[in-house]
Design a protein around this motif. Structure first.
Motif: not given
Length: 98
Positions: A29-31, A50-51, A57-58, A65-68
């Motif tokens: 993630a970038m926050v 991010t919880n 959280w996304w 979010p940066m996850f695939p």
């Protein structure tokens, strides 16, 4: 629209990196956090945002979010946050600069 642009100027983007259960560190993630907040406050905001609390959280507005995958675990002890060029690891209580 202008208000969002002004708000963006007053924020800093920091990275949340999951390391505990992954084969290799993964930026998840970038926050967006207030630019003038203390380092401690930025770290706590990154952790909280991010919880999973009331939703995934996304879905938080301040998070990119940066996850695939379709979902991602919450940030936990042992994960890291990158603020500028300084990296911090989440400990049982608080954060440690590494």
């Amino acid at each position: 629209m202008l208000r969002k642009e002004v708000e963006k100027m007053n924020t800093q983007t920091i990275a949340v990196i999951h390391t505990v259960y992954e084969d290799a560190p993964q930026t998840v993630a970038m926050v967006e956090v207030p630019k003038d907040a203390t380092v401690e406050k930025k770290l706590e905001l990154a952790f909280m945002l991010t919880n999973n609390i009331d939703c995934g959280w996304w879905e938080n507005e301040e998070v990119t979010p940066m996850f695939p995958e379709e979902a991602c675990r919450s940030t936990c002890v042992g994960d890291m946050v990158l603020i500028g060029t300084e990296k911090y690891i989440c400990e049982n209580v608080g954060w440690k600069k590494i």
